[in-house]
Design a protein around this motif. Structure first.
Motif, short mmCIF file in Angstrom:
data_model
loop_
_atom_site.label_atom_id
_atom_site.label_comp_id
_atom_site.label_asym_id
_atom_site.label_seq_id
_atom_site.Cartn_x
_atom_site.Cartn_y
_atom_site.Cartn_z
N LEU A 308 1.03 -1.03 0.02
CA LEU A 308 0.03 -0.08 0.04
C LEU A 308 0.96 1.31 0.20
N VAL A 309 0.54 2.26 -0.90
CA VAL A 309 1.46 3.44 -1.08
C VAL A 309 0.40 4.67 -0.77
N ASN A 310 1.05 5.40 0.14
CA ASN A 310 0.63 6.67 0.03
C ASN A 310 1.49 7.68 -0.51
N PRO A 311 1.00 8.14 -1.53
CA PRO A 311 1.96 9.15 -2.60
C PRO A 311 2.51 10.43 -1.76
N PHE A 312 1.42 10.54 -0.72
CA PHE A 312 1.93 11.92 -0.12
C PHE A 312 3.00 11.88 0.87
N GLU A 313 3.50 10.89 1.24
CA GLU A 313 4.21 10.67 2.48
C GLU A 313 5.30 9.44 2.01
#
Length: 456
Positions: A308-313
């Protein structure tokens, strides 16, 4: 395993003793004379005949304990070769404990250890080691495929393949002995032909087993779906969503999940372990560091892994995380403003990170779940289509045997000293004997019976 050296009478509840039920089954094994228990069964006037069900009263010192059904199995015609008495009693847990205590305190029995009934079946040659392993697999199976392979082992089908392999090995071994002792009688060319043909027959049979273990791949007995990512990537939220309950704590504080959590998840008749792991980052605290270490171990042996990738962090640790091979990668926080810009920046930095889809965890639909389950199920079906052997001991021994066999085949092509060939052949024989269970080191038995329940 202390009980390995004990032959005293044992008793255990063979059904659930942790929850109330209509009936519970207790088994007593290893006693000399079934009539020694008639003091608890005053209503039975005649002899207790084998394989006949009796409905009677269980009494202690004149006080009624329970109404029961009992069946006597006379050894060696029993599950483990010993005299066995099965009691069907009312399944209140307090009653189970009371009846167990009756036979321990007044009947000369002791409580059985886990797997002790089955160990005695192994010791008395009622079951082979591979059949016991099949029983273990059957009792702990998480899928129809595991159930089937467990029954194959228990019924002796897979064991029969191993015995065929042993027979072909013995034929080849005799061909080598023929070339040593009787080559003058049969002729050198005939002896050499017999040697080559017997080796080829053994090798062909063995390769059918190699195909079922190579590559070893993930654990299919308890396949794990592992959720991984950096802190705040949405792992715990997705974990809760797939389980339809708030099992994991969700917080905006990084490092909330310190250790992995596991829950069962059924997909198309297969029981998976869904694993929520600690977010990977450079942790300062010892506890969080240990959690991250365990995350990496879980990923290494996972059946299906989701990043899972949170592109903001994004942080530097993400590059290390991508060295793991993931089955699926999802972007999270798709509901936030400028999500597409953040996603574009991510793809520019990490262009080769595999299949990617965007997911808004706060608004996941039922159809999204089905698509994920379909991917997991398709991978499972593609693996089990080749009928892989599930037991780790069997897999490792077959691979070890394959290495030894290849070395032996290469040696046989140029080595003329039959003494050297014989030594290498003995190594093959040792591996085959261990695979079949002709030899079984104590550590194998310890590991095997630790999986068994009390009463089995």
């Amino acid at each position: 395993m202390k009980f390995l050296y004990s032959d005293e009478p044992i008793i255990a509840c063979s059904t659930c003793s942790h929850a109330n039920a209509a009936l519970a089954v207790l088994r007593i094994s290893g006693f000399q004379d079934v009539n020694s228990f008639k003091k608890f069964l005053p209503a039975l006037s005649g002899p207790i005949e084998p394989r006949r069900v009796y409905y009677t009263k269980l009494v202690l010192q004149g006080q009624l304990v329970d109404d029961i059904c009992l069946t006597y199995f006379e050894g060696p015609r029993s599950f483990n070769g010993e005299n066995i008495l099965e009691l069907s009693i009312h399944g209140n847990t307090l009653n189970i404990e009371r009846v167990l205590d009756l036979f321990v305190t007044h009947g000369g029995c002791r409580e059985a250890s886990a797997g002790e009934f089955t160990y005695r079946a192994l010791k008395n040659k009622k079951l082979s080691l591979s059949q016991v392993e099949g029983l273990d697999l059957f009792l702990n199976a998480n899928s129809q495929f595991a159930l089937g392979q467990g029954m194959d082992l228990l019924s002796g089908n897979l064991h029969a393949i191993y015995l065929d392999l042993l027979n072909l090995f013995l034929i080849h071994k005799s061909s080598l002995e023929l070339s040593i002792d009787f080559s003058d009688d049969v002729g050198e060319e005939t002896a050499r032909k017999y040697f080559r043909e017997s080796l080829e027959n053994f090798s062909k049979k063995f390769q059918t087993l190699v195909k079922r273990v190579a590559p070893i791949g993930p654990n299919l007995i308890q396949p794990e779906i592992v959720l991984a990512g950096l802190p705040n990537s949405g792992k715990s939220s997705l974990f809760n969503h797939l389980l339809s309950e708030d099992r994991a704590i969700v917080s905006a504080i990084p490092g909330t999940t310190r250790d992995y959590l596991t829950e069962n998840l059924m997909i198309e008749g297969v029981k998976y372990k869904l694993v929520d792991t600690a977010g990977i980052r450079n942790a300062i605290e010892l506890i969080e560091s240990e959690g991250i270490k365990r995350t990496k171990e879980k990923l290494k042996y996972s059946f299906f892994s989701i990043l899972l990738v949170n592109p903001f962090e994004m942080v530097d640790e993400f590059s290390e995380l991508l060295t793991q091979k993931f089955d699926l990668i999802y972007f999270t926080h798709a509901d936030l403003p400028r999500f597409e810009d953040a996603k574009t920046r991510f793809l520019r930095t990490y262009p080769d990170c595999g299949p990617i889809g965007a997911v808004n965890i706060k608004a996941l639909s039922h159809s999204w779940d089905l698509e994920l389950y379909k991917l997991v199920n398709n991978k499972y079906l593609s693996i089990v289509a080749s009928s892989p052997i599930l037991l780790e001991r069997h897999k490792s021994l077959i691979l070890q045997l394959n290495t030894t066999l290849l070395r032996y085949i290469d040696l046989s092509r140029h080595e003329e000293d039959v003494g050297i060939l014989s030594m290498e052949l003995n190594s093959l024989g040792h591996c085959i004997s261990e695979l079949i269970g002709i030899i079984s080191p104590d550590d194998i038995l310890d590991s095997l019976f630790s999986n068994f329940c009390i009463g089995k």
